[in-house]
Design a protein around this motif. Structure first.
Motif, short mmCIF file in Angstrom:
data_model
loop_
_atom_site.label_atom_id
_atom_site.label_comp_id
_atom_site.label_asym_id
_atom_site.label_seq_id
_atom_site.Cartn_x
_atom_site.Cartn_y
_atom_site.Cartn_z
N GLU A 70 28.42 37.70 38.52
CA GLU A 70 28.39 37.95 38.07
C GLU A 70 28.43 39.57 37.96
O GLU A 70 27.89 39.41 39.36
CB GLU A 70 27.14 38.46 37.01
N SER A 104 46.71 54.61 38.91
CA SER A 104 47.55 53.20 39.41
C SER A 104 47.29 52.23 39.91
O SER A 104 47.27 51.11 40.17
CB SER A 104 49.05 53.63 39.39
N VAL A 105 47.04 53.48 41.29
CA VAL A 105 46.22 52.78 42.10
C VAL A 105 44.76 52.11 42.13
O VAL A 105 44.26 50.50 42.35
CB VAL A 105 46.37 53.42 43.42
N SER A 111 43.70 51.14 39.14
CA SER A 111 44.25 50.43 38.64
C SER A 111 44.71 48.85 39.45
O SER A 111 43.57 47.36 39.37
CB SER A 111 44.41 49.53 37.34
N GLY A 112 45.42 48.68 40.56
CA GLY A 112 44.97 47.54 41.43
C GLY A 112 43.46 47.28 41.83
O GLY A 112 43.61 45.62 42.28
N ASP A 165 41.60 45.51 39.55
CA ASP A 165 42.01 44.10 39.43
C ASP A 165 42.01 43.16 40.66
O ASP A 165 41.38 41.69 40.62
CB ASP A 165 43.68 44.12 38.85
N ARG A 187 38.23 42.25 40.28
CA ARG A 187 37.68 41.43 39.33
C ARG A 187 38.16 40.19 40.05
O ARG A 187 37.21 39.20 39.90
CB ARG A 187 38.54 42.03 37.52
N SER A 188 39.35 40.30 40.10
CA SER A 188 39.91 38.83 40.89
C SER A 188 39.00 38.19 41.74
O SER A 188 38.53 36.58 41.58
CB SER A 188 41.49 38.63 40.86
N GLU A 234 35.52 36.47 40.32
CA GLU A 234 35.61 35.36 39.79
C GLU A 234 35.91 34.61 40.42
O GLU A 234 35.15 33.12 40.40
CB GLU A 234 36.88 35.63 38.65
N GLU A 279 33.95 48.83 31.79
CA GLU A 279 34.61 47.73 30.88
C GLU A 279 35.09 47.03 31.30
O GLU A 279 35.35 45.68 31.00
CB GLU A 279 35.19 48.66 30.50
N MET A 280 36.07 47.32 32.78
CA MET A 280 37.21 45.79 33.13
C MET A 280 36.13 45.05 34.36
O MET A 280 36.55 43.89 34.50
CB MET A 280 38.02 46.78 34.25
#
Lengths: 257, 284
Positions: B60, B212-213, B215-216, B219, B222-223, B226, B243-244
């Protein structure tokens, strides 16, 4: 026992009120839901009807706890058979319930720029307790059922059209469905053919025992999939009954849809 | 009572506080969100954080939001060990089964935690990396600190981490100074993951990067969360980041938590006056 309650009852909403206090606009208080009471059974599909602003989406959001309720209780029967009051749970308990027990499918796909279509749907299945391989298999099957071309499976969701995004959203929301599914205009952007496919999947949910509470824009969808209608007006429930009884009244405009 | 399965927390923080300067109970009473300041006008002391409690489950990410000076970074730095808290109790499930308050540890023991239990990704890569050393060298550093001795094993592990964080392997032997901002952040993340920590602390991990950098990088984070079942604490003033990455978050104001809630509930139905102001400002 209260009327309408039986062993299959999954959700009991009792005297729920919601008001928003706007601290930065002179502390204004806006009362948007008034004394909401209803129950839903497993396998039952209930449609929320009413004009925009009637409080349908607000109610769905309260059930998912995206909004907090101001008063009232929301009793939910866990898969273990125990009842919990959603309004009294900790945030971590709500996080744990979301996905496996209660799902929410909105009109829009939540932006996840770099995730592929198949990945997004597969991860949803994994989050609901499936293993990687079976989630992927089921994701493929669901995308096929919704006519999402295989050539799109590996592309990022950000490049999809509005209708494609909505179908991917439905696939992610319906894969390995939770016991209670809240649908907020999930098919609003679909053409008739794709809408029919999506409605078929939504119908299958009820057969597998999932309780559905849904907001649909059009009455034909309500007629096709719902067993019962709850009609709302100005934040109150004004009518409730079997679809075949209430739908004619909605069509004739005796109740505002 | 209820049979909802919530995993045991990996980190538990209780009553954490940091005060700069002398203080007593009255100092605390004269500061905070309700008073509208973290500075006690009588003593001049700053109550940077007070009465901060929360826990984080494995896999989490918990968000901490608030404007500059709200105390969010102070909390993160107290947990990391960069700042010594005035009071509090912090337990990690992986450290002596959570039976010790790591704030009772001495400096050497705290440093040891930073090697394999508690990693930090800073907003400024210069804080988390040695810019004059190669990417591979920066990753080798925590590995050797953890006892790795075999050169080729270290290189293989570094390569694995750079690959996972999408840093081109052919840049492994280049000085980090020659890397772009986004790539430096990826190297910092690779280094943070080197010894499989249970907890990762992210301090404004994408602030200052192009959209853009950023958000990469988000991401990627986040991966990884998980995949690796790590617990993360994310400090940011940017609601897109929160939020993301997070399901739950805290709002801090003048050193205090004013709201502790579900992230979607904070964004859609904030309760506290300050949270409402913050969300309204972010929406415009």
């Amino acid at each position: 026992m209260e009327s309408g309650l039986c062993d299959a009852t999954l959700l009991q909403v009792k005297n729920v009120n919601k008001s928003f206090t706007l601290h930065n606009i002179d502390g204004r208080n806006i009362h948007v839901l008034h004394d909401i009471n209803f129950v839903i059974n497993a396998g039952e599909h209930v449609a929320l009807a009413g004009t925009s602003g009637a409080g349908k989406s607000t109610l769905l959001r309260i059930l998912f706890q995206t909004y907090s309720s101001t008063s009232g209780t929301i009793l939910f029967k866990l898969s273990s058979g125990d009842w919990v009051d959603l309004t009294q749970l900790s945030d971590s308990e709500i996080v744990a319930l979301r996905g496996r027990e209660i799902g929410y499918v909105s009109q829009f796909l939540r932006a996840q720029p770099r995730r592929s279509v198949i990945d997004l749907v597969t991860r949803s299945g994994i989050a609901r307790g499936m293993n990687n391989d079976s989630a992927r298999e089921l994701a493929q099957l669901t995308l096929e059922k919704l006519h999402i071309a295989q050539s799109l499976w590996e592309v990022h969701t950000s490049v999809l059209s509005g209708g494609e995004k909505q179908r991917v959203n439905i696939a992610a929301g319906l894969i390995s469905p939770p016991r209670l599914l809240l649908l907020d205009e999930p098919i609003s952007a679909l053409d008739p053919e794709n809408r029919a496919l999506a409605l078929e999947l939504i119908q299958e949910l009820s057969q597998s025992g999932v309780a559905v509470l849904a907001v649909f824009h059009d009455l034909d969808a309500i007629e096709q999939v719902s067993d019962r209608i709850i009609a709302m007006e100005h934040g109150r429930i004004v009518q409730e009954g079997p679809t075949k009884t209430l739908l004619p009244l909605l069509r004739k405009g005796y109740i505002d849809a | 009572m209820s049979s909802i399965l919530v995993p045991d927390p990996v980190v538990r923080v209780q009553n954490l506080g940091k005060v700069y300067g002398p203080f007593d109970a009255a100092t605390i009473d004269r500061t905070g969100s309700k008073i509208g300041t973290a500075r006690d006008s009588t003593s001049g002391s700053i109550v940077a954080a007070w009465d901060v409690s929360f826990d984080v489950q494995p896999g989490e990410a918990l968000g901490i939001v608030g404007e500059s000076g709200s105390g969010k970074s102070t909390v993160l730095r107290c947990i990391a060990g960069d700042v010594s808290p005035t009071t509090g109790d912090i337990r990690l499930a992986n450290v002596e089964d959570g039976k010790v308050n790591i704030l009772d540890y001495d400096a050497a023991q705290r440093r040891r935690l930073r090697i394999d239990q508690l990693s930090v990704v800073y907003q400024d890569p210069a804080e988390g990396l040695a810019l004059g050393i190669t990417a591979g060298g920066n990753i080798a550093d925590p590995l050797t600190a953890a006892g790795w001795r075999n050169y080729s094993a270290i290189r293989t592990r570094a390569m694995e981490l750079l690959q996972r964080t999408d840093v081109p392997i052919d840049r492994m032997d280049d000085l980090v100074r020659t890397f772009s901002g986004g790539m430096r952040q990826r190297v910092q993340i690779a280094r943070a993951l080197a010894n499989n920590p249970g907890v990762i602390l992210l301090d404004e991990p994408t602030t200052g990067l192009d959209a853009s950098v950023a958000s990469g990088v988000l991401d990627l984070i986040r991966s990884l969360l998980e995949e690796l079942n790590i617990a993360a604490i994310v400090v940011s003033h940017d609601f897109r980041v929160i939020e993301m990455l997070t399901e739950r978050c805290l709002v801090m104001h003048h050193g205090r938590i004013v709201e502790n809630t579900l992230t979607d509930q904070l964004l859609e139905d904030p309760q506290h006056p300050y949270s409402q102001k913050l969300i309204a400002a972010a929406r415009t």
